[in-house]
Design an enzyme around this catalytic site. Structure first.
Site, PDB file in Angstrom:
ATOM      1  N   ALA A 166       0.844  -1.193   0.000  1.00 40.10           N
ATOM      2  CA  ALA A 166       0.000   0.000   0.000  1.00 40.10           C
ATOM      3  C   ALA A 166       0.874   1.235   0.000  1.00 40.10           C
ATOM      4  O   ALA A 166       2.099   1.155   0.084  1.00 40.10           O
ATOM      5  CB  ALA A 166      -0.899   0.007   1.233  1.00 40.10           C
ATOM      6  N   ALA A 167       0.209   2.377  -0.054  1.00 42.87           N
ATOM      7  CA  ALA A 167       0.893   3.661   0.105  1.00 42.87           C
ATOM      8  C   ALA A 167       1.136   3.893   1.595  1.00 42.87           C
ATOM      9  O   ALA A 167       0.670   3.136   2.450  1.00 42.87           O
ATOM     10  CB  ALA A 167       0.025   4.780  -0.477  1.00 42.87           C
ATOM     11  N   MET A 168       1.854   4.951   1.892  1.00 45.73           N
ATOM     12  CA  MET A 168       2.116   5.330   3.286  1.00 45.73           C
ATOM     13  C   MET A 168       0.779   5.526   4.026  1.00 45.73           C
ATOM     14  O   MET A 168      -0.216   5.887   3.416  1.00 45.73           O
ATOM     15  CB  MET A 168       2.901   6.638   3.347  1.00 45.73           C
TER      16      MET A 168
ATOM     17  N   SER B 222      -1.345   3.490   5.456  1.00 41.65           N
ATOM     18  CA  SER B 222      -2.472   2.602   5.146  1.00 41.65           C
ATOM     19  C   SER B 222      -2.740   1.585   6.246  1.00 41.65           C
ATOM     20  O   SER B 222      -3.688   0.815   6.156  1.00 41.65           O
ATOM     21  CB  SER B 222      -2.200   1.866   3.845  1.00 41.65           C
ATOM     22  N   GLY B 223      -1.890   1.532   7.247  1.00 44.60           N
ATOM     23  CA  GLY B 223      -2.072   0.581   8.334  1.00 44.60           C
ATOM     24  C   GLY B 223      -1.292  -0.711   8.175  1.00 44.60           C
ATOM     25  O   GLY B 223      -1.599  -1.710   8.822  1.00 44.60           O
TER      26      GLY B 223
ATOM     27  N   GLU C  70       8.504  -3.573   5.791  1.00 34.45           N
ATOM     28  CA  GLU C  70       9.242  -2.755   4.812  1.00 34.45           C
ATOM     29  C   GLU C  70       9.870  -3.631   3.722  1.00 34.45           C
ATOM     30  O   GLU C  70      11.034  -3.481   3.357  1.00 34.45           O
ATOM     31  CB  GLU C  70      10.308  -1.909   5.512  1.00 34.45           C
TER      32      GLU C  70
ATOM     33  N   CYS D  79      -6.376   9.857   0.118  1.00 25.91           N
ATOM     34  CA  CYS D  79      -5.746  11.151  -0.136  1.00 25.91           C
ATOM     35  C   CYS D  79      -6.484  12.214   0.690  1.00 25.91           C
ATOM     36  O   CYS D  79      -7.582  11.972   1.195  1.00 25.91           O
ATOM     37  CB  CYS D  79      -5.874  11.448  -1.642  1.00 25.91           C
TER      38      CYS D  79
ATOM     39  N   CYS E 116      -8.144  14.475  -0.379  1.00 26.44           N
ATOM     40  CA  CYS E 116      -9.415  14.775  -1.053  1.00 26.44           C
ATOM     41  C   CYS E 116     -10.477  13.714  -0.774  1.00 26.44           C
ATOM     42  O   CYS E 116     -11.634  13.888  -1.148  1.00 26.44           O
ATOM     43  CB  CYS E 116      -9.198  14.934  -2.555  1.00 26.44           C
TER      44      CYS E 116
ATOM     45  N   CYS F 236      -3.741  10.581  -4.053  1.00 26.68           N
ATOM     46  CA  CYS F 236      -4.358   9.950  -5.214  1.00 26.68           C
ATOM     47  C   CYS F 236      -3.488  10.306  -6.432  1.00 26.68           C
ATOM     48  O   CYS F 236      -2.664  11.229  -6.372  1.00 26.68           O
ATOM     49  CB  CYS F 236      -5.800  10.431  -5.400  1.00 26.68           C
TER      50      CYS F 236
END
Length: 193
Positions: free
Chosen positions: A9-11, A13-14, A88, A145, A147, A182
């Site tokens: 996932a992106a940063m 995200s859990g 990581e 994001c 947004c 996003c």
């Protein structure tokens, strides 16, 4: 039958929260998990996986020259080992990802790897690339994001909060250096409203 799992996932995200929860679940059931994180990630201290929600787990560390297959083979010979969990995982080398597959295929030990898919330039990390190629099971964890739309891009910020588009691929940092965006806002370079 054991499987190689890649949860990416992106940063924010859990990922670390889920990793710590998975580790706990194995222990709670009387099983033996073994977790590691890259030596280079010292944000929370050496060998500490810390989630933004406050959970943390002390683990062993590995470097780029570590043969994970040999390490896990020895551990499995010395004591019961029910799962190998890595944090990581984007920082793994190609050889280490193949070693994870070898752990699954030859030692029948499940591997759960957690990490980012792409860097701040929108390019795959080496470890992520080979995990996407070799993993038996892929799971994208979701985050949003600013947004409210799905965020899957990692943007690096400078001291003023502007997006950085060039530099070394690996620069360890947290919320002070990175934000999940996003695609639209990543391309536009808008880190906030």
């Amino acid at each position: 039958m054991a499987s190689l799992h890649y949860k990416y996932a992106a940063m924010n995200s859990g990922k670390s929260t889920q990793l710590i929860q998975a580790h706990f679940n194995y222990q709670e059931r009387g099983l033996t998990p073994y977790a590691m994180t890259p030596r280079m990630d010292t944000r929370a201290g050496m060998g500490i996986i810390r989630a933004r929600v406050g959970l943390q787990l002390e683990v062993d560390t590995f470097g780029t020259g570590c043969n994970l297959f040999r390490l896990i083979k020895v551990k499995a010979e010395l004591a019961s080992l029910d799962v190998f969990i890595l944090d990581e995982a984007q920082f793994l080398t190609r050889a280490q990802v193949y070693q994870l597959a070898q752990i699954v295929d030859e030692l029948n030990v499940p591997v759960m790897a957690y990490g980012l898919k792409s860097d701040f330039r929108g390019e795959l990390f080496e470890g992520a690339y080979y995990l996407l190629c070799l993993a038996d099971k892929l799971e994208e964890l979701k985050t949003i994001c600013w947004c409210g739309n799905k965020a899957h891009m990692n943007a690096r910020l400078d001291a003023e909060g502007s997006l950085v588009r060039e530099g070394e691929q690996v620069e360890i940092g947290g919320n002070e250096r990175y934000v999940a965006l996003c695609r639209r806002h990543y391309i536009q370079g808008k880190a906030r409203a």
